[in-house]
Design a protein around this motif. Structure first.
Motif, PDB file in Angstrom:
ATOM      1  N   MET B 175      -8.417  -7.708  13.759  1.00 41.92           N
ATOM      2  CA  MET B 175      -9.038  -7.564  12.434  1.00 41.92           C
ATOM      3  C   MET B 175      -8.659  -8.740  11.535  1.00 41.92           C
ATOM      4  O   MET B 175      -9.485  -9.242  10.755  1.00 41.92           O
ATOM      5  N   ASN B 176      -7.422  -9.183  11.627  1.00 42.47           N
ATOM      6  CA  ASN B 176      -7.004 -10.324  10.808  1.00 42.47           C
ATOM      7  C   ASN B 176      -7.758 -11.595  11.201  1.00 42.47           C
ATOM      8  O   ASN B 176      -8.090 -12.422  10.345  1.00 42.47           O
ATOM      9  N   GLY B 179     -10.826 -11.420   9.411  1.00 42.28           N
ATOM     10  CA  GLY B 179     -10.705 -11.253   7.963  1.00 42.28           C
ATOM     11  C   GLY B 179     -11.187  -9.905   7.481  1.00 42.28           C
ATOM     12  O   GLY B 179     -11.664  -9.773   6.349  1.00 42.28           O
ATOM     13  N   TRP B 180     -11.050  -8.905   8.319  1.00 40.04           N
ATOM     14  CA  TRP B 180     -11.556  -7.563   7.998  1.00 40.04           C
ATOM     15  C   TRP B 180     -10.418  -6.641   7.578  1.00 40.04           C
ATOM     16  O   TRP B 180      -9.288  -6.757   8.046  1.00 40.04           O
ATOM     17  N   HIS B 181     -10.793  -5.675   6.749  1.00 46.05           N
ATOM     18  CA  HIS B 181      -9.822  -4.696   6.267  1.00 46.05           C
ATOM     19  C   HIS B 181      -9.307  -3.813   7.404  1.00 46.05           C
ATOM     20  O   HIS B 181     -10.071  -3.384   8.270  1.00 46.05           O
ATOM     21  N   GLN B 334     -13.752  -1.621   6.188  1.00 42.53           N
ATOM     22  CA  GLN B 334     -14.419  -2.899   5.958  1.00 42.53           C
ATOM     23  C   GLN B 334     -15.916  -2.724   5.688  1.00 42.53           C
ATOM     24  O   GLN B 334     -16.496  -3.417   4.871  1.00 42.53           O
TER      25      GLN B 334
END
Lengths: 138, 536
Positions: B175-176, B179-181, B334
């Motif tokens: 996810m990082n 760039g996602w929550h 996200q």
């Protein structure tokens, strides 16, 4: 006394030789003594499987290839599903099989450590990006 | 029929909402009888710590009552439904076998009409409900990480988060990269000893009952105190109908014990907490089957069940992915909020879950050729996937549709001869587009995390965990069944305090909101009890 009679056991082992053979470091279902304690334990825990299992084992027909099994399964899908449940559970509940795949079972572990410093570091970019909720009127 | 017993209040259902309601009533000095069709289930009845865990989840502890087939269950006629409703009859209700995913609804969930010009707004807001969330979270020993940027208040929890383990770290890194929550999962599973609850031991068997007394279920968190204070909980008691007096006020209920004997319980106030299927069923069965509280025609309608999809990723390293909590390890919001450019309205919440034991990867239940599932492929599948896979589950918001409904079956009955609920439910075009979008994103998330293989489950038939909307709250008696505090417009001393009242479903697991709304409703009832119009 086994929950399956001799004829049923012989038939089940024929299924098992094809469906759960030995190989790749794994014992065969037959090698773990399938048609003894392993199957009896499964049927004692879930006796509702006996009817379907008995039905599929009673179906006449060759069991020499996977195609033979496919044909039997098509004749009694529900019975075959029960056979699959009994066979797989008898196999994967066995200690030798669990050891072979490195499965300790659903064991208890200490949860008190919570998030580690590394976990908090992973969260930093999420926090840095900031809020993502949608502004909502009251 | 045996003689009637009378208390100030009668509650039907001993699940999360019934537990909150009864607990508050008895604490306020209001005598209460609770009817529960199931029984107590002690922790040692569950098989999580036993070798047969994977076997008994297929039937004995299955969430589908039609599969489970216990005498205390009622069957459900699903011949006209795309999804099977799931539930459990027992003290604690379906929470006994829930995943304990504890999610507050988002602020936007209470203003769907205002924001997206579809469905309805709730008669209160997130801010109105926030104190009640906090109240029930204390009782449930919720674990989580404060400061979640998906919520305006960070969704604080009373206890720190559970470990996210190897699975969580792998998913988070993916996810990082995008760039996602994501956020550590919040669960109604304490990470420390908490009141009557043991701390979680990460056994990963939450969905088939906690054998360690760690998961927050009302039989541990609420009922002992309520009973000690005088609440009269009757198990094995199936409510057959709500009774009315000559003026149309609720006077109690007829219930049937396990021997088939009918009883009457009378009360000044009747409160239904029997879930989004059971509550409309009882309303439909009342008044000799003519139904009650249904001037609007909305009883049973607008059933929402959260169609669920999942993406499983397999990795080339050992992740110990049978380890819990299960429970949710991570969540992501996200893609939760509406983005009309996606071609659908509303969104979905994701939960990262462990994969379970070795039989999760035995594909023998599927439609493929047997050679894929058995033979040497059985060993190959387990070698490649067991311990090395995890899932992003997708809970999509299910928009209300009056045609999705609960009625009474004309062909199926329970063991007491009462009509089973019949479900008419079709997955909407909006939902299908939503799930397709989210599945594609979840595949990207898995690939970003390094998955070497992904497997998609586009819609799971046995996914109707979240039963909502079938006795909608609202201000207008012509279009809703109950008011903003659960009081029936047509029967002023009859209340509904379960998820039947929800105007919309959100994309969240609903137990947090079920309990918070129940607390809000019952505390209002207690405050205004002198105004209640009782039966003659």
């Amino acid at each position: 006394m086994s929950m399956l009679d001799t004829a049923q056991c012989e038939r089940l082992v024929r299924f098992a030789r094809l469906m759960v053979p030995g190989g790749q470091g794994m014992p065969s279902a037959e090698a773990i003594g399938l048609c003894g304690d392993p199957v009896d334990e499964v049927l004692a825990i879930d006796p509702t499987r006996m009817e379907g299992l008995g039905r599929i084992l009673a179906l006449p027909g060759e069991i020499g290839t996977m195609a033979d099994i496919e044909a039997l399964a098509q004749r009694d899908a529900s019975g075959f599903a029960d056979l699959g449940v009994v066979l797989a559970n008898a196999y994967f509940m066995h200690a030798d099989v669990r050891a072979a795949i490195g499965y300790p079972g659903q064991e208890a572990r200490d949860s008190s450590a919570g998030l580690t410093n590394a976990d908090h570091a992973l969260l930093e970019p999420v926090i840095t990006r900031g809020s993502i909720f949608r502004p909502t009127p009251a | 029929m045996s003689g009637a017993t009378h208390t100030d209040a009668l509650v039907v259902g001993a699940g999360p909402s019934g537990a909150v309601v009864a607990g508050e009533l008895i604490r306020a000095g209001i005598s209460v009888t609770i009817l529960e069709q199931g029984d107590w289930v002690p922790a040692d009845a569950f098989d999580g710590a036993r070798r047969q865990w994977e076997l008994t989840q297929l039937r004995k502890w299955h969430p589908n009552p039609n599969t489970r087939g216990r005498p205390e269950d009622y069957p459900v006629d699903v011949g006209h439904s795309d999804v099977n409703p799931l539930m459990f009859a027992g003290v604690g209700g379906a929470a006994l076998i829930y995943g304990a995913h504890w999610m507050r609804f988002m602020p936007s969930d209470f203003r769907v009409r205002t924001l997206d010009a579809i469905a309805e707004d709730w008669p209160f807001t997130y801010d109105d409900l926030a104190p009640f969330y906090a109240y029930v979270e204390e009782a449930m020993g919720v674990s989580g990480q404060d400061g979640n940027p998906a919520y305006p208040d960070g969704a604080p929890t009373p206890l720190p988060a559970l470990p996210i383990g190897k699975v969580g770290r792998k998913a988070a890194k993916g996810m990082n990269r995008l760039g996602w929550h994501w956020w550590p999962g919040s669960n109604a599973i304490p990470s420390r000893p908490w009141r009557a609850l043991q701390p979680c031991v990460l056994r990963g068997t939450c969905g088939t009952g906690c054998s360690d007394g760690a998961k927050a279920t009302p039989d541990r968190t609420h009922w002992p105190d309520a009973i000690k204070a005088g609440a009269r909980l009757v198990t094995g008691a199936r409510a057959a109908e709500v009774t009315l007096d000559a003026r149309g006020r609720a006077s109690g209920a007829i219930w049937i014990d396990r021997t088939g004997t009918r009883h009457e319980a009378t009360a000044d106030v009747v409160i239904l907490c029997a879930n989004g299927i059971g509550t409309p069923r009882i309303l439909h069965m009342s008044d000799g089957g003519a139904g009650i509280a249904n001037r609007s025609g909305m009883v049973g309608r607008r059933l929402m069940m959260h169609p669920f999809a999942a993406v499983m990723g397999t990795f080339d390293e050992d992740l110990e992915s049978w380890v819990g909590p299960a429970g949710q390890i991570l969540t992501s919001m996200q893609f939760y909020e509406t983005d009309a450019s996606r071609g659908f309205l509303r969104g979905a919440k994701w939960n990262c879950m462990p994969a379970g034991g070795p039989q999760s990867f035995r594909a023998g239940y599927g439609d493929g050729p047997l050679t894929d599932a058995w033979g040497l492929n059985l060993h190959e599948n387990v070698r490649q996937k067991f311990g090395r896979s995890f899932e992003w589950g997708i809970v999509g918001e299910d928009l209300p549709d009056p045609e999705n409904r609960v009625s009474l079956s004309d062909s199926l009955t329970d063991t007491d001869g009462l009509p089973a609920p019949a479900i008419h439910y079709r997955v909407s075009d909006n939902t299908r587009k939503m799930l397709d979008f989210h599945i594609a994103r979840a595949v990207e998330a898995m690939e970003a995390a390094g998955a070497i293989e992904t497997a998609i489950t586009p819609l799971i038939r046995d996914c109707g965990w979240h039963l909502m909307g079938t006795a909608m709250m609202g201000d207008d008696p012509e279009t809703s069944v109950v008011d903003a505090h659960g009081r029936c417009h047509d029967v002023p001393n009859l209340y509904v305090m379960d998820a039947s009242t929800f105007p919309t479903s959100s994309g969240m697991n609903p137990t947090a909101t079920i309990m918070a709304v129940a607390a809000r409703s019952v505390l209002h009832l207690i405050e205004h009890r002198t105004d209640v119009e009782r039966a003659a």
